[in-house]
Motif scaffolding. Structure first.
Motif, mmCIF file in Angstrom:
data_model
loop_
_atom_site.group_PDB
_atom_site.id
_atom_site.type_symbol
_atom_site.label_atom_id
_atom_site.label_comp_id
_atom_site.label_asym_id
_atom_site.label_seq_id
_atom_site.Cartn_x
_atom_site.Cartn_y
_atom_site.Cartn_z
ATOM 1 N N THR A 73 0.817 -1.207 0.000
ATOM 2 C CA THR A 73 0.000 0.000 0.000
ATOM 3 C C THR A 73 0.854 1.261 0.000
ATOM 4 O O THR A 73 0.415 2.322 -0.450
ATOM 5 N N LYS A 74 2.083 1.144 0.513
ATOM 6 C CA LYS A 74 2.955 2.324 0.601
ATOM 7 C C LYS A 74 4.219 2.202 -0.240
ATOM 8 O O LYS A 74 4.905 3.191 -0.478
ATOM 9 N N ASP A 75 4.546 0.999 -0.680
ATOM 10 C CA ASP A 75 5.733 0.806 -1.535
ATOM 11 C C ASP A 75 5.288 0.226 -2.874
ATOM 12 O O ASP A 75 5.498 -0.922 -3.183
ATOM 13 N N GLU A 95 -4.151 5.174 3.826
ATOM 14 C CA GLU A 95 -3.367 3.975 3.525
ATOM 15 C C GLU A 95 -2.266 4.187 2.498
ATOM 16 O O GLU A 95 -1.329 3.383 2.434
ATOM 17 N N ASN A 96 -2.363 5.209 1.682
ATOM 18 C CA ASN A 96 -1.375 5.410 0.623
ATOM 19 C C ASN A 96 -0.669 6.750 0.780
ATOM 20 O O ASN A 96 -1.278 7.726 1.234
ATOM 21 N N ARG A 97 0.603 6.794 0.405
ATOM 22 C CA ARG A 97 1.383 8.021 0.539
ATOM 23 C C ARG A 97 1.005 9.014 -0.558
ATOM 24 O O ARG A 97 0.839 8.657 -1.727
ATOM 25 N N THR A 100 3.330 9.139 -3.520
ATOM 26 C CA THR A 100 3.161 7.979 -4.394
ATOM 27 C C THR A 100 1.984 8.195 -5.334
ATOM 28 O O THR A 100 2.072 7.942 -6.541
#
Length: 277
Positions: A73-75, A95-97, A100
């Motif tokens: 979710t972040k990478d 949940e997400n940057r 990103t």
């Protein structure tokens, strides 16, 4: 409580950032970076339009096995997403940057940003997805189911005295949830108010000696993100001096199509722990 999604065409389809979306046209290729919303996409009958998901998107398992993973979710693996050529990307504020999502938005035509903060917010989420992805009838059925579950939760909250609870999501350091989280709002729907009442962070670290600990009626050990086990019950009971119970973290924290089932689960758990049939 009004749960109808009609008239779908009358109201703009706006996401959590206020971005207006139009109903999808042409080939539909969806990448979801939100586990609970990947489940929603499938429950809306769109599994065959899902071309990418994170490694944490695991429900429904058999349906998602052949769907390519794009990282976490972040990478997120940008090259993998680019190669999948999605028309729509589903993301979440928590949940997400942001950086990103901004990078992905440079080559994904439609980015749908979500941020449900309480169970009832799923009604707008269903309408949004139903309108964009041409599945308003399925979305309306989910809305009706959620309306029934919300009414049941409200009934339990009226029936039983409210309790202040500590909901643990991590161990070493011990961490809980603030009241501005979806988890806290879901628990509050059945009459469980999380402590601390005021927190500087959404997921604060816990000091077992703080004065507000005296107000805790019971402690919950969540099954996610830390996988608490039965063996942790005695440890936390000794630290807190309070009754301790396990709780299904997905039922308390997953929005989307899981919202109604989560409320029913919590209502039943509330009754069971209170000794009410």
């Amino acid at each position: 409580m009004k749960t109808s999604l009609s008239p779908a065409a009358a109201a703009p389809l706006r996401d959590a950032l206020g971005t207006e979306h139009r109903p999808a046209a042409g080939e539909l290729r969806i990448v979801s970076l939100v586990p609970s919303l990947t489940e929603l996409v499938c429950d809306l009958g769109l599994a065959d339009r899902l071309v990418g998901r994170t490694g944490f998107c695991v429900h429904p398992r058999d349906v998602l096995k052949p769907i390519p993973k794009v990282g976490g979710t972040k990478d997120v693996k940008m090259d993998v997403v680019r190669a999948l050529a999605p028309t729509h990307l589903i993301v979440n504020v928590d949940e997400n940057r942001r950086e990103t999502v901004e990078e992905l938005a440079a080559f994904v035509p439609n980015v749908i940003v979500t941020h449900p903060c309480a169970p009832a917010d799923n009604l707008d989420l269903y309408r949004l997805f139903g309108g964009i992805f041409h599945c308003a009838d399925r979305a309306a059925r989910l809305a009706a189911e959620l309306g029934t579950a919300l009414a049941e939760a409200q009934g339990v909250a009226r029936e039983l005295p409210r309790e202040e609870v500590l909901y643990l999501i991590w161990r070493e350091p011990w961490m809980s949830v603030a009241r501005d989280t979806y988890i806290s709002a879901t628990l509050a729907a059945v009459g469980w108010d999380t402590l601390p009442a005021d927190a500087g962070q959404r997921y604060p670290e816990i000091d077992w000696q703080v004065p507000w600990m005296a107000g805790v009626a019971r402690v919950f050990l969540s099954s996610e993100p830390y996988r608490f086990r039965e063996r942790h019950l005695a440890e936390v009971a000794a630290l807190s001096g309070r009754p301790v119970a396990m709780i299904d973290g997905e039922m308390a924290s997953w929005y989307g199509s899981r919202a109604a089932a989560g409320l029913r689960y919590l209502a039943a758990l509330r009754r069971a722990l209170a000794g009410v049939a």
